[in-house]
Design an enzyme around this catalytic site. Sequence first.
Site, PDB file in Angstrom:
ATOM      1  N   ASP A  13      -3.087  -5.038   5.222  1.00 26.51           N
ATOM      2  CA  ASP A  13      -3.227  -6.172   4.296  1.00 26.51           C
ATOM      3  C   ASP A  13      -1.891  -6.854   3.996  1.00 26.51           C
ATOM      4  O   ASP A  13      -1.667  -7.356   2.901  1.00 26.51           O
ATOM      5  CB  ASP A  13      -3.898  -5.729   2.976  1.00 26.51           C
ATOM      6  N   LYS A  16      -1.035 -10.339   8.061  1.00 27.29           N
ATOM      7  CA  LYS A  16      -0.789 -10.550   9.499  1.00 27.29           C
ATOM      8  C   LYS A  16      -1.561 -11.763  10.019  1.00 27.29           C
ATOM      9  O   LYS A  16      -1.146 -12.413  10.972  1.00 27.29           O
ATOM     10  CB  LYS A  16      -1.206  -9.288  10.298  1.00 27.29           C
ATOM     11  N   GLY A  40     -10.128  -6.635   8.392  1.00 25.49           N
ATOM     12  CA  GLY A  40     -10.734  -7.897   8.006  1.00 25.49           C
ATOM     13  C   GLY A  40      -9.652  -8.896   7.778  1.00 25.49           C
ATOM     14  O   GLY A  40      -8.623  -8.569   7.187  1.00 25.49           O
ATOM     15  N   HIS A  41      -9.819 -10.094   8.324  1.00 20.93           N
ATOM     16  CA  HIS A  41      -8.912 -11.113   7.839  1.00 20.93           C
ATOM     17  C   HIS A  41      -9.633 -12.402   7.547  1.00 20.93           C
ATOM     18  O   HIS A  41     -10.649 -12.728   8.128  1.00 20.93           O
ATOM     19  CB  HIS A  41      -7.650 -11.315   8.682  1.00 20.93           C
ATOM     20  N   GLN A 225      -4.725  -3.012  10.331  1.00 22.10           N
ATOM     21  CA  GLN A 225      -4.181  -1.988   9.422  1.00 22.10           C
ATOM     22  C   GLN A 225      -2.638  -2.037   9.440  1.00 22.10           C
ATOM     23  O   GLN A 225      -2.084  -3.099   9.623  1.00 22.10           O
ATOM     24  CB  GLN A 225      -4.716  -0.590   9.779  1.00 22.10           C
TER      25      GLN A 225
HETATM   26  P1  IMP Z   1     -11.211   3.872   8.055  1.00 23.64           P
HETATM   27  O1  IMP Z   1     -10.275   3.139   8.931  1.00 23.64           O
HETATM   28  O2  IMP Z   1     -12.410   3.074   7.626  1.00 23.64           O
HETATM   29  O3  IMP Z   1     -11.603   5.224   8.630  1.00 23.64           O
HETATM   30  O4  IMP Z   1     -10.438   4.202   6.687  1.00 23.64           O
HETATM   31  C1  IMP Z   1      -9.303   5.072   6.656  1.00 23.64           C
HETATM   32  C2  IMP Z   1      -8.254   4.565   5.673  1.00 23.64           C
HETATM   33  O5  IMP Z   1      -7.714   3.345   6.163  1.00 23.64           O
HETATM   34  C3  IMP Z   1      -8.808   4.241   4.278  1.00 23.64           C
HETATM   35  O6  IMP Z   1      -7.789   4.517   3.327  1.00 23.64           O
HETATM   36  C4  IMP Z   1      -9.052   2.750   4.328  1.00 23.64           C
HETATM   37  O7  IMP Z   1      -9.025   2.150   3.052  1.00 23.64           O
HETATM   38  C5  IMP Z   1      -7.872   2.322   5.172  1.00 23.64           C
HETATM   39  N1  IMP Z   1      -8.100   1.053   5.877  1.00 23.64           N
HETATM   40  C6  IMP Z   1      -8.853   0.849   6.984  1.00 23.64           C
HETATM   41  N2  IMP Z   1      -8.794  -0.441   7.355  1.00 23.64           N
HETATM   42  C7  IMP Z   1      -7.988  -1.063   6.483  1.00 23.64           C
HETATM   43  C8  IMP Z   1      -7.505  -2.411   6.384  1.00 23.64           C
HETATM   44  O8  IMP Z   1      -7.824  -3.297   7.185  1.00 23.64           O
HETATM   45  N3  IMP Z   1      -6.666  -2.652   5.341  1.00 23.64           N
HETATM   46  C9  IMP Z   1      -6.273  -1.691   4.469  1.00 23.64           C
HETATM   47  N4  IMP Z   1      -6.688  -0.430   4.522  1.00 23.64           N
HETATM   48  C10 IMP Z   1      -7.537  -0.106   5.536  1.00 23.64           C
END
Ligand code: IMP
Length: 438
Positions: A13, A16, A40-41, A225
């Site tokens: 977040d 990017k 997500g963007h 991420q």
């Molecule tokens: P997962 O990727 O859904 O398995 O989540 C694992 C960890 O990564 C959790 O703490 C999520 O909140 C975090 N996470 C996954 N995708 C994002 C993102 O796009 N932005 C911020 N945190 C993310």
Amino acid sequence: MPATIIVGLQWGDEGKGKTTDLLAEQVAMVVRYQGGDNAGHTVVSGDEVLKLHLVPSGILYSHIVSVIGPGVVVNPTTLIAELDMLASRGIDTARLRVSASAHLVLPFHVAIDRAREARLAGDGAAVGTTGRGVGPAYADRASRIGLRMGDLLEPTAVTARIGRLVDERNAELARLGSDERWSAADIGEAMTAWGARLRPHIADTTALVQGALRRGDHVLLEGAQGTLLDLDHGTYPYVTSSSPVAGGACTGGGIGPLQVDEVLGVMKAYATRVGAGPFPTELTDGIGESIAERGKEYGTTTGRRRRVGWFDAVPLRYAVAVNSISSIMLNKLDILSGIESLELCVAYEIDGRRIADWPSSAEVLARARPIYESFEGWLEPIHGVRTLADLPETARRYVTGLEELAGVPIVLVSVGPERTQTIERAWRPMRHRPAIPA
Ligand code: IMP
């Protein structure tokens, strides 16, 4: 042969999307290299605000080929919904290519992700995943029992594999206490339907990326991420299941390290984190609350309010090193306007000792107390500022402080969501400019 990697230096977040948008005009191809629809963007197209989870934001530009690389895990239902949404807004999606090697996120992966999190939550140990099935899909990939985009083209050829996978995952759901079950026939049927729809987009994307580089086209590899959520380099187990770091762009995008000519790190002027895990500089007071509100710090995928904290330079140094960052874009500096005094974490105190290196253990990090350097803030809005010289002196000092701690130049500073609300510093964006077809 220019390839540029955009990588998040924090917990995701970092903005990017804006960086990609700024550079998009100069590139011929944008490649997503890891993650899934957990990312997500938000992109703005004219008056419209679009939320994308899988399709690279390059899709909005008619000169760009958008690629979902082999390192991504794809939920076909999400992908089709995004393509439909884009088409309904008149955006041509014909140029999207998805790697035949990208693994599928199937409905039971989502069910397992949620059931496992529910069970962990009972012990107060949930990761706080986005619940999109990303971890379980990557686990099947590593276990060599996963199904891939290419399998959608001929699902009958993999009937036995579908059967074995469904059996294993149904058993896992039962173990986790979930009532959800799938049949191999239903999954096979769904795969046939997805294949019929997605066939024109499925390709050998590594050949496409290598072809583009051979022609001298500029390829942008866009990370999802961030470094601190990286499976190897983040705060395990509070991480995602892929490699957001620049090295992940090589494996997940289909390029070699020597084909990269720039690694642009993206960071915000403060820190945020979604989900559980240690966050030494977290602010749980009114300052954190007001930064979250002004910065609209709510997850694009889950709508969760992000945790907010002061900027932490300890993981910054680590992130700059493991990604071999060549330059940095600093986002959301404007959100800090109005705060009288800013804290910047320069080291930790852990078990009575001063530590300047990022600890690899989440348990150790959970004991870290931040050691701050204070910076005088600025009260005025800075949305309209376009040169560094016009920033308030105190804001300039904050940017310079961050730059000194990072050890690489901050070349772009964002002071608002619009593309024009950007300060460019002595920087020649993209050392090689491709000829962009008309
Ligand atoms: P997962 O990727 O859904 O398995 O989540 C694992 C960890 O990564 C959790 O703490 C999520 O909140 C975090 N996470 C996954 N995708 C994002 C993102 O796009 N932005 C911020 N945190 C993310």
